[in-house]
Design a protein around this motif. Structure first.
Motif, PDB file in Angstrom:
ATOM      1  N   LEU A 105       0.886  -1.164   0.000  1.00  0.00           N
ATOM      2  CA  LEU A 105       0.000   0.000   0.000  1.00  0.00           C
ATOM      3  C   LEU A 105       0.923   1.212   0.000  1.00  0.00           C
ATOM      4  N   ARG A 106       0.856   2.022  -1.049  1.00  0.00           N
ATOM      5  CA  ARG A 106       1.769   3.176  -1.092  1.00  0.00           C
ATOM      6  C   ARG A 106       1.185   4.386  -0.379  1.00  0.00           C
ATOM      7  N   GLU A 107      -0.131   4.559  -0.499  1.00  0.00           N
ATOM      8  CA  GLU A 107      -0.733   5.738   0.121  1.00  0.00           C
ATOM      9  C   GLU A 107      -2.222   5.510   0.337  1.00  0.00           C
ATOM     10  N   PHE A 108      -2.728   6.014   1.459  1.00  0.00           N
ATOM     11  CA  PHE A 108      -4.180   5.989   1.681  1.00  0.00           C
ATOM     12  C   PHE A 108      -4.607   7.426   1.919  1.00  0.00           C
ATOM     13  N   THR A 114      -9.224   7.720  -1.840  1.00  0.00           N
ATOM     14  CA  THR A 114      -8.419   6.933  -2.777  1.00  0.00           C
ATOM     15  C   THR A 114      -7.359   6.140  -2.023  1.00  0.00           C
ATOM     16  N   MET A 115      -6.897   5.096  -2.686  1.00  0.00           N
ATOM     17  CA  MET A 115      -5.829   4.272  -2.145  1.00  0.00           C
ATOM     18  C   MET A 115      -4.873   4.003  -3.306  1.00  0.00           C
ATOM     19  N   THR A 116      -3.572   4.165  -3.046  1.00  0.00           N
ATOM     20  CA  THR A 116      -2.594   3.849  -4.093  1.00  0.00           C
ATOM     21  C   THR A 116      -1.919   2.544  -3.706  1.00  0.00           C
ATOM     22  N   VAL A 117      -2.123   1.528  -4.528  1.00  0.00           N
ATOM     23  CA  VAL A 117      -1.544   0.211  -4.214  1.00  0.00           C
ATOM     24  C   VAL A 117      -0.701  -0.276  -5.376  1.00  0.00           C
ATOM     25  N   GLY A 190      -3.909  10.995  -8.542  1.00  0.00           N
ATOM     26  CA  GLY A 190      -5.232  10.776  -7.943  1.00  0.00           C
ATOM     27  C   GLY A 190      -6.203  11.908  -8.207  1.00  0.00           C
ATOM     28  N   LEU A 191      -6.075  12.552  -9.379  1.00  0.00           N
ATOM     29  CA  LEU A 191      -6.963  13.680  -9.687  1.00  0.00           C
ATOM     30  C   LEU A 191      -8.306  13.177 -10.205  1.00  0.00           C
ATOM     31  N   LYS A 220     -10.334   4.246  -6.676  1.00  0.00           N
ATOM     32  CA  LYS A 220     -11.422   5.066  -6.111  1.00  0.00           C
ATOM     33  C   LYS A 220     -12.138   4.282  -5.020  1.00  0.00           C
ATOM     34  N   LEU A 221     -12.400   4.933  -3.913  1.00  0.00           N
ATOM     35  CA  LEU A 221     -13.104   4.256  -2.819  1.00  0.00           C
ATOM     36  C   LEU A 221     -14.453   4.934  -2.574  1.00  0.00           C
TER      37      LEU A 221
END
Ligand SMILES: Cc1cc2nc3c(=O)[nH]c(=O)nc-3n(C[C@H](O)[C@H](O)[C@H](O)COP(=O)(O)OP(=O)(O)OC[C@H]3O[C@@H](n4cnc5c(N)ncnc54)[C@H](O)[C@@H]3O)c2cc1C
Length: 477
Positions: A105-108, A114-117, A190-191, A220-221
């Protein structure tokens, strides 16, 4: 390529690639079998190497070398795909890049939802990560405990919630991908709005690894819908199922998340093969509809909406009967009936699968015509089920009892499949709704897509991958 590189033997290239990933990233001889065959056991291949890189830098170095020395690269995620896209051919001139070690998981970003995985994250792990923040990543499917985000995006996976949230393409806000020349395209901002030219990241979604290797994505969450109800209805016909759904969508104000069709034949296979499953009805019904409604608004009475829908459905003679789940356990039991169908078919000896889509309003016409076509053709057993709420039907055929799938396939599969796909395309539909093309449906792509589409696809492939190293021979060349 300079003289020194030119003299590098294939063995030296492969040795160099192994050095890049280190010992932990190499799959050794005795462990290779599961990586060299597809989920359904239809395709078997050989690979010069099976590597599990641990970073985008490693991926970039390997792909750059592969490009220089003409080595084919087969991206592989959970290897659950249905079209043979992640299986190498048997020339041993290809390497597999399996992404399972790249699962961080790179960023939440809770505010951005959003979540960057990384691409190797398993879908059910992504679900669990989102739930920790009271959010959901809504894409789900029967293979969720094995398939990976990279594979899901590369096949533009669909699943059980497309009706409400769309398929993978609609659920990604950007991605990182290694291009065939080793360069890294990074669009992980994440725009939600960014109108600055072509949707480059979007090219890799649904490309099945033929344009590059996806290494990470911004997903997208959505708010977790704490309020949900699941019901299973007996419907009088597939036409009634569609009519009922159209009205239910309006009446529930778009709160239907899933609407899955189950035919009697598919249910019977589940009841016979999957322990712990029970028919929810005391009558033998031919057509069933599993519906899930969900919302995060806690004061909306979904049960009341379902009861009202049921009443209207009975009055209009669309519904025969129905059961609204009384507990989480019962909801799970209803879903198990639907999600176990592929496994039940496998235990019955396997099926010839068709993953077609038409407009929702044309599902009944497709089913009537397809059944008539096949009835006049050969003896078979049908298993019809699927995501009726988005027009995607799995129209699967099993051999008559006592006949081996292999024999049935050798004699009839090609003609059968052609009839089914011709029909869906004649009705303006697709021969591959959510499983992709891979190797299995490559000929169909050429047959059914317009000349303009094929030329455009080839132009894109050749521009991005002029040496044809990324998943060569899959989808299009
Ligand atoms: C029980 C079961 C139920 C299923 N239900 C559904 C369903 O409801 N809906 C649905 O859409 N599918 C379904 N599938 C099919 C399958 O699970 C999906 O296609 C899934 O998205 C594939 O993910 P994967 O990680 O296993 O990909 P793989 O099988 O490993 O690869 C699939 C394709 O993507 C490419 N690829 C993989 N990773 C990458 C990457 N990082 N970068 C570039 N290319 C890559 C591969 O080369 C290959 O062409 C089901 C499968 C099973 C076994």
């Amino acid at each position: 390529m300079d003289l020194k590189e030119n003299l590098m033997s294939t063995k030296a290239v492969l040795d160099q690639m192994q050095l890049i990933v280190g010992r932990r990233g190499i799959v050794k001889d005795s462990d290779t079998a599961p990586y060299l065959q597809d989920e359904r056991g239809h395709y078997f291949g050989k690979a010069a190497l099976i590597l599990k890189p641990a970073s985008v830098e490693e991926c970039s170095q390997i792909i750059s070398m592969a490009n220089k020395f003409g080595v084919g690269v087969i991206p592989q995620g959970g290897n659950t795909g249905y079209c043979g896209g992640a299986t190498p051919f048997d020339s041993k001139k290809q390497i597999i890049l399996n992404l399972s070690r790249m699962n961080n998981l790179r960023e939440f970003d809770e505010v951005n939802s959003t979540m960057t995985v990384e691409a190797g994250a398993v879908l059910s792990t992504v679900h669990a990560l989102a739930e920790k923040h009271d959010l959901i990543f809504p894409l789900s499917m029967g293979s969720k405990d094995t398939c990976q985000i990279g594979g899901v995006l590369s096949t533009n996976g669909g699943g059980i919630s497309v009706l409400r949230y769309g398929s993978a393409r609609n659920l990604v806000l950007g991605l990182e991908a290694v291009l065939p020349n080793g360069e890294v395209l990074s669009d992980l901002n994440g725009l939600r709005k960014d109108n600055t030219g072509y949707d480059l990241g979007g090219l890799f979604v649904g490309a099945e690894g033929t344009l590059g290797l996806i290494t990470a994505a911004v997903l997208k969450l959505y708010p977790k819908p704490h309020n949900r109800e699941v019901a299973i209805f007996g419907v009088t016909s597939t036409q009634s199922a569609c009519d009922f759904l159209g009205r239910a969508e309006r009446l529930s104000d778009g709160r239907i998340v899933s609407a899955e069709y189950i035919s009697r034949e598919s249910l019977n296979m589940v009841l016979a093969n999957i322990p712990g499953t029970l028919d929810p009805f005391d009558k033998t019904l031919q057509h069933m509809l599993l519906v899930e409604l969900a919302t995060s608004e806690i004061d909306t009475d979904l049960r009341k909406i379902l009861e009202q829908l049921f009443e209207e459905g009975v009055i209009s003679k669309e519904l025969i009967t129905g059961v609204i789940a009384e507990s989480g356990q019962q909801e799970t039991a209803f879903w198990k009936l639907r999600e176990s169908i592929p496994e039940a078919e496998r235990r019955e000896g396997g099926s010839v699968k068709h993953d077609i889509s038409v407009r929702i309003s044309q599902v009944p016409e497709f089913l009537d015509k397809a059944k008539k076509l096949l009835d006049n053709f050969i003896p078979h057993r049908l298993s019809v089920f699927g995501h009726i709420g988005d027009g995607n039907i799995h129209f699967n055929l099993l051999p008559p009892l006592g006949v081996e799938l292999g024999v049935f396939k050798d004699e009839f599969a090609h003609e059968l499949t052609e009839k089914v796909h011709d029909l869906s395309v004649q009705l303006g539909g697709s021969f591959s709704a959510e499983h992709g093309v891979g190797i299995l449906k490559r000929d169909e792509l050429l047959k059914y897509k317009s000349r303009v589409s094929i030329n455009l696809m080839r132009t894109i492939k050749r521009a991005i991958d002029p040496n044809n190293i990324m998943n060569p021979g899959k989808v299009i060349e």
